[in-house]
Design an enzyme around this catalytic site. Structure first.
Site, PDB file in Angstrom:
ATOM      1  N   SER A 213      52.094  15.895   3.081  1.00 45.78           N
ATOM      2  CA  SER A 213      51.103  15.762   4.158  1.00 45.78           C
ATOM      3  C   SER A 213      49.733  15.493   3.544  1.00 45.78           C
ATOM      4  O   SER A 213      49.640  15.113   2.371  1.00 45.78           O
ATOM      5  CB  SER A 213      51.106  17.036   5.000  1.00 45.78           C
ATOM      6  OG  SER A 213      50.321  16.863   6.147  1.00 45.78           O
ATOM      7  N   ASN A 214      48.671  15.650   4.288  1.00 41.40           N
ATOM      8  CA  ASN A 214      47.317  15.448   3.754  1.00 41.40           C
ATOM      9  C   ASN A 214      46.359  16.447   4.373  1.00 41.40           C
ATOM     10  O   ASN A 214      46.744  17.257   5.209  1.00 41.40           O
ATOM     11  CB  ASN A 214      46.866  13.998   3.993  1.00 41.40           C
ATOM     12  CG  ASN A 214      46.840  13.676   5.478  1.00 41.40           C
ATOM     13  OD1 ASN A 214      46.056  14.234   6.222  1.00 41.40           O
ATOM     14  ND2 ASN A 214      47.738  12.793   5.908  1.00 41.40           N
ATOM     15  N   ARG A 215      45.090  16.348   3.984  1.00 46.61           N
ATOM     16  CA  ARG A 215      44.128  17.404   4.334  1.00 46.61           C
ATOM     17  C   ARG A 215      43.421  17.208   5.674  1.00 46.61           C
ATOM     18  O   ARG A 215      42.456  17.897   5.965  1.00 46.61           O
ATOM     19  CB  ARG A 215      43.036  17.474   3.257  1.00 46.61           C
ATOM     20  CG  ARG A 215      43.539  17.915   1.920  1.00 46.61           C
ATOM     21  CD  ARG A 215      42.367  18.050   0.965  1.00 46.61           C
ATOM     22  NE  ARG A 215      42.785  18.102  -0.405  1.00 46.61           N
ATOM     23  CZ  ARG A 215      43.265  19.202  -0.984  1.00 46.61           C
ATOM     24  NH1 ARG A 215      43.377  20.313  -0.300  1.00 46.61           N
ATOM     25  NH2 ARG A 215      43.637  19.149  -2.249  1.00 46.61           N
ATOM     26  N   SER A 216      43.850  16.261   6.480  1.00 48.41           N
ATOM     27  CA  SER A 216      43.150  16.025   7.748  1.00 48.41           C
ATOM     28  C   SER A 216      43.181  17.287   8.617  1.00 48.41           C
ATOM     29  O   SER A 216      44.221  17.920   8.769  1.00 48.41           O
ATOM     30  CB  SER A 216      43.821  14.867   8.478  1.00 48.41           C
ATOM     31  OG  SER A 216      43.409  14.852   9.815  1.00 48.41           O
ATOM     32  N   ALA A 279      45.417  10.785  10.380  1.00 49.96           N
ATOM     33  CA  ALA A 279      45.629  10.433   8.979  1.00 49.96           C
ATOM     34  C   ALA A 279      47.144  10.381   8.780  1.00 49.96           C
ATOM     35  O   ALA A 279      47.766  11.376   8.407  1.00 49.96           O
ATOM     36  CB  ALA A 279      44.980  11.459   8.072  1.00 49.96           C
TER      37      ALA A 279
END
Ligand code: CTP
Length: 406
Positions: A213-216, A279
């Site tokens: 996943s990502n930091r959004s 994101a």
């Protein structure tokens, strides 16, 4: 920017930072604003109604059940006659009451009886600010569309205490007020408009317990959805997994993967406007394991990926293309160059470009500095709260749709 003839209702809560609110009134009046103040009983322990009245040039309101006050100007009128309500200092107690809708004095009655924008400047001891109850209440206020400025880190009134909890400085509060009042769309600017917003990260599974996943944080996309709903649009928000609550007045659909996000977005069509702020993970794992991947000897596993569908490009090129398609470009370098390239590649109408390098503090943070990239050129906005960016974007969307209609 000036605040000529803007009417600000300032609620002064009971904290030592109340003394800074006198300076805030002065700074606002210097810029042409008209300031009326409500001093809570707690606030009056720190500053006096007389000093508030002297500096604001207006009488200072104090008691809900003062018959004279209710006769002269009721609490409903107080809130109606303001362009913006500012709570500074916003104590833990006021924040908790606002989050729960509790009203037991003039200030909380006004805050419950209003549909105007509200800006809070929290101020409290760092322990109180970090308490889970305050975090919950604060998250609820954000979901309700209440905007905040600060608190800042620094030394507390209690000697030797340091941490986050100091009220923002008067000029920072003034800048936040200017940002909000200048960007705010009219309450019916998007009436009759259908809008789709994607927000947050996506989560692509590796096996039943792991994912990529990502930091959004979803803050910017959620703020756009809320601002559009506040401007009268019928909004569907397709959100990846985020920690913030669903915005009020918005139909929120929760998804995990990019594939789920695409099908939820397509199911929301037709819409007039699509804003893709999510994101989305560019790739997903090719063969997701059915069981948890185990360690096998010394060899680390190798993952192979396949590309995810591009939701923004799919909407831009689809049969049911919305009249206006807006994408975001999150970049860590060569911001405008990449944004222009994305505008062409994705086929959307606008790109909102922002710097998400760690030094910018955008990912997970509360502020954002964006550049609106269109085929006509680039417009760079100042650093604003994510809510003010959302308001500005909604205003632009409304005026573009109206021009097209005319
Ligand atoms: N986007 C999307 N679906 C994807 C990837 C991106 O809808 N699979 C949208 C995002 O919501 C955003 C825009 O495309 O509005 C740009 O996202 P960004 O991650 O900056 O661009 P990428 O296409 O991923 O390009 P790159 O990885 O090269 O930066």
């Amino acid at each position: 920017m000036d605040l000529k003839d803007k009417r600000i209702l300032l609620v002064i809560g009971g904290g030592i930072a109340a003394y800074k609110s006198l300076d805030l009134i002065r700074r606002l009046r210097e810029r042409g604003a008209k300031v009326r103040a409500i001093l809570t009983a707690g606030g009056a322990e720190f500053i006096t109604p007389l000093s508030v009245a002297a500096i604001s040039g207006e009488r200072c309101f104090t008691e809900l059940f003062s018959h004279q006050d209710e006769f002269d100007i009721g609490h409903i009128r107080l809130s109606r006659e303001a362009d913006l309500i500012v709570v500074a200092p916003a104590t833990a107690d006021l924040i908790a009451k606002m989050a729960q809708g509790i009203t037991n004095d003039l200030a909380t009655a006004v805050l419950l009886a209003t549909d105007e924008r509200v800006l809070i400047a929290p101020a409290m001891n760092p322990m109180m600010w970090n308490h889970p109850a305050t975090k919950r209440n604060f998250a609820q206020l954000s979901a309700d569309g209440i905007v905040s400025v600060g608190p800042n880190a620094g030394e507390m009134a209690e000697r030797g205490e340091n941490g986050v909890g100091r009220m923002a400085e008067p000029l920072e509060i003034v800048a936040a007020i200017e940002g909000l009042l200048n960007e705010m769309p009219a309450p019916d600017a998007l009436r009759g408009t259908r809008m789709l917003v994607t927000s947050g990260p996506t989560r692509e599974p590796i096996d039943p317990v792991r994912y990529i996943s990502n930091r959004s944080s979803g803050r910017q996309g959620h703020a756009v959805a809320r601002a559009a709903a506040a401007a009268g649009a019928e909004v569907t928000l397709v959100s990846g997994p985020v920690e913030i609550p669903d915005p009020s007045g918005v139909k929120t659909i929760h998804v995990e993967t990019a594939a789920e996000m695409l099908s939820a977005a397509q199911a929301a069509l037709p819409v007039d406007v699509a804003v893709c702020a999510a994101a989305v993970a560019d790739w997903r794992v090719d063969a997701v394991a059915n069981e948890k991947v185990k360690k096998t000897g010394s060899r680390a596993p190798t993952l192979s990926f396949v590309e995810n569908p591009d939701i923004l490009a799919t909407l831009s090129h689809g049969k049911k293309r919305p009249r206006l398609v807006v994408g975001f470009a999150a970049e860590t370098e060569k911001l405008l160059e990449h944004a222009r390239e994305k505008l062409l590649r994705k086929g959307c109408d606008w790109i909102v470009a922002n710097d998400v390098s760690p030094k910018s503090g955008t990912f997970g943070g509360r502020n954002n500095q964006v550049h609106l990239v269109t085929s006509g050129g680039v417009e760079s906005w100042p650093v604003l709260s994510k809510e003010a960016v959302a308001d500005g974007l909604v205003r632009r969307i409304a005026s573009t749709l109206n021009e097209a209609r005319a």
